[in-house]
Design an enzyme around this catalytic site. Structure first.
Site, PDB file in Angstrom:
ATOM      1  N   ASP A   1       0.906  -1.139   0.000  1.00  0.00           N
ATOM      2  CA  ASP A   1       0.000   0.000   0.000  1.00  0.00           C
ATOM      3  C   ASP A   1       0.945   1.188   0.000  1.00  0.00           C
ATOM      4  OD1 ASP A   1      -1.444   2.286   0.907  1.00  0.00           O
ATOM      5  OD2 ASP A   1      -3.058   0.941   1.490  1.00  0.00           O
ATOM      6  N   HIS A   2       1.099   1.830  -1.141  1.00  0.00           N
ATOM      7  CA  HIS A   2       2.215   2.784  -1.236  1.00  0.00           C
ATOM      8  C   HIS A   2       2.035   3.990  -0.314  1.00  0.00           C
ATOM      9  CE1 HIS A   2      -0.338   4.995  -4.077  1.00  0.00           C
ATOM     10  NE2 HIS A   2       0.463   6.031  -3.904  1.00  0.00           N
TER      11      HIS A   2
ATOM     12  N   HIS B   1      -5.787   2.791   0.923  1.00  0.00           N
ATOM     13  CA  HIS B   1      -5.063   3.972   1.418  1.00  0.00           C
ATOM     14  C   HIS B   1      -5.812   4.730   2.521  1.00  0.00           C
ATOM     15  CE1 HIS B   1      -2.879   3.004  -2.129  1.00  0.00           C
ATOM     16  NE2 HIS B   1      -3.588   3.708  -2.972  1.00  0.00           N
TER      17      HIS B   1
END
Ligand code: BG6
Length: 485
Positions: free
Chosen positions: A177-178, A240
């Protein structure tokens, strides 16, 4: 710390993510001395590229962010291409031979990262083939990196997880999950748990509501095929946005290990108030952009979108039913083609019982703690102070800290940090299956309801801050969105 060594195999190496994020991040890791000479990158894809074509593409992906041409050739000499049909077992045997050879040459100790930068439909088949071909049984460690979307809803995510877990242990699976690689998202924990002045107030007695915005000015660009099947809930909220909620709301972990931090996050996600399908409307609203100042409407972006009911905007009120947060709404909103690219968290504190300095009842300047995640990185604290001069008029002032300004350098990109974390085996900023599962179970009723009825789209103009309904969501609780500028 010793520099990590590994061969990184990228599935989907001819794709967009590899080009935009992965190659530039690996380049910077080398430039910054985080990884040395003991690494190789093997790109795989259906196209029949040669090493040279692949290396040219890697070079191009770096754009102008390079130091010198000599460096560049040395850098790209670590890149190799192996054409591969993911469903064809024999392709994997050739890959095994190549990895074996590279491991001898680059002395990577048999450490392998398999990075799946492609559609999830293939995750299961790739995992099985990695097992069948012996690719995952090298002399060193083996890690699997998976991009989202991790499933389409809870049942499909479970099925996918089962397929992957049949081959890999949870400790080998790095679900990206950047947002968790963003400097200021990582800073949430530190700001909370390293400051007496915040942590003591960080609960329902002193905080009235929390607002999390991730707005984008871009539309769906050339990703409409993916996006139209996904929509803003799957694309941004399930991952996110809920991850940011978890970090803001979690209890202090007993130490900073991966296990402890993840388990505190899971507890928050378990405490999210579950909605019934017919109760979703009280908590969530959706939108889709139409023509506006900054562009044409979503339905006009591509012929197949002409009657699309996919949401490009979502706003929601999330309640966390636990001792610390009972009664405090966490509002989230995210969307495409909004006024501005901004990721920002506003923590609004309750007003004091009686404010002697307000001139009228409407006046209200609550203390706000703003965490700026992007494009600016920093924190701003809004306080009240006396207007200079005679009298006791009050005015809001701000104390601001700018991360970039202080360090004088650009903070590393999320992907750079996450690839490095994976190489050193730090899973803290990757999502555990339990987090993924809880998040799906929270958003599933929203998806169910919205798939079943006909929305009145478009309902916000490109370049605006979303539909009116998003404002009403807060107004009915007596709040409003704080401006993100
Ligand atoms: C991705 C989504 O996960 O996040 C994209 O798939 C979105 O649709 C992107 O644009 C936003 O990331 P960032 O880092 O630009 O906020």
């Amino acid at each position: 710390q010793q520099r990590p060594k590994a061969v990184i195999v990228i599935f989907g190496a001819t794709g967009d993510l590899a080009k935009r994020k992965l190659f530039p991040s690996i380049y910077r890791l080398v430039q910054n001395g985080k990884i040395g000479e003991d690494f190789a990158v093997v790109g795989t894809g259906r196209r029949q590229w040669t090493n040279d074509v692949f290396r040219e593409n890697v070079k191009k992906s770096l754009g102008s962010n390079i130091s010198s041409h000599a460096d560049l050739d040395t850098f790209t000499s670590h890149f190799f291409y192996h054409p591969l049909d993911v469903s064809e077992p024999s392709s994997y045997l050739g890959l095994e031979a190549l990895l074996h050879e590279l491991e001898g040459y680059y002395k990577t100790g048999g450490n392998r990262i398999f990075y799946l930068a492609m559609a999830p439909d293939f995750f299961g088949i790739i995992a099985n083939n990695l097992k069948a071909s012996g690719l995952k049984d090298a002399a060193g460690w083996t890690r699997l990196v998976i991009e989202k979307p991790f499933g389409n809803d809870l049942p499909s995510a479970k099925a996918l997880n089962k397929e992957i877990r049949a081959v890999f242990d949870e400790e080998q699976i790095y679900r990206i999950d950047h947002y968790l690689g963003k400097e200021m998202v990582q800073n949430i924990e530190v700001i909370r748990f390293a400051n007496g002045i915040f942590e003591h107030l960080w609960n329902n007695r002193f905080i009235s509501n929390v607002q999390i915005t991730s707005s984008e000015s871009l539309g769906v660009e050339d990703r409409s095929r993916y996006y139209d099947n996904s929509g803003a809930v799957r694309d941004m909220v399930q991952n996110h946005m809920l991850q940011m909620v978890a970090l803001l709301a979690m209890e202090p972990p007993i130490n900073l290990t991966t296990e402890e931090i993840r388990s505190e996050k899971v507890k928050v996600l378990r405490a999210l108030r579950q909605m019934e399908v017919n109760g979703v409307d009280d908590y969530f609203v959706r939108g889709q952009y139409g023509d506006g100042e900054t562009g044409i409407g979503y339905r006009k972006e591509a012929p197949q979108l002409s009657a699309s009911k996919t949401e490009t905007f979502v706003a929601g009120k999330i309640m966390i039913d636990n001792y610390r947060w009972a009664g405090v709404p966490f509002y989230i909103r995210t969307g495409k083609r909004m006024a501005k690219k901004s990721i920002k968290i506003v923590v609004e504190f309750k007003d004091i019982p009686m404010n002697l300095y307000y001139k009228n009842k409407q006046e209200k300047h609550p203390n706000l703690l703003v965490i700026n995640i992007q494009p600016n990185e920093g924190i701003t604290l809004y306080l009240n102070a006396k207007k200079a001069g005679a009298g006791t008029d009050v005015k809001p002032i701000k104390l601001a800290y700018n991360n970039n300004g202080i360090n004088g350098i650009n903070t590393p990109e999320a992907y750079e940090k996450l690839i490095y974390d994976c190489m050193i085996g730090d899973m803290t900023n990757f999502t555990h299956w339990n987090e993924v599962a809880q998040s799906w179970s929270f958003v599933d009723p929203i998806l169910k309801l919205w798939e079943s009825d006909q929305p009145d789209f478009p309902n916000y103009a490109a370049g605006s801050m979303g539909p009116l309904e998003a404002d009403k969501l807060l107004e009915k609780d007596g709040f409003h969105w704080w401006p993100i500028v």
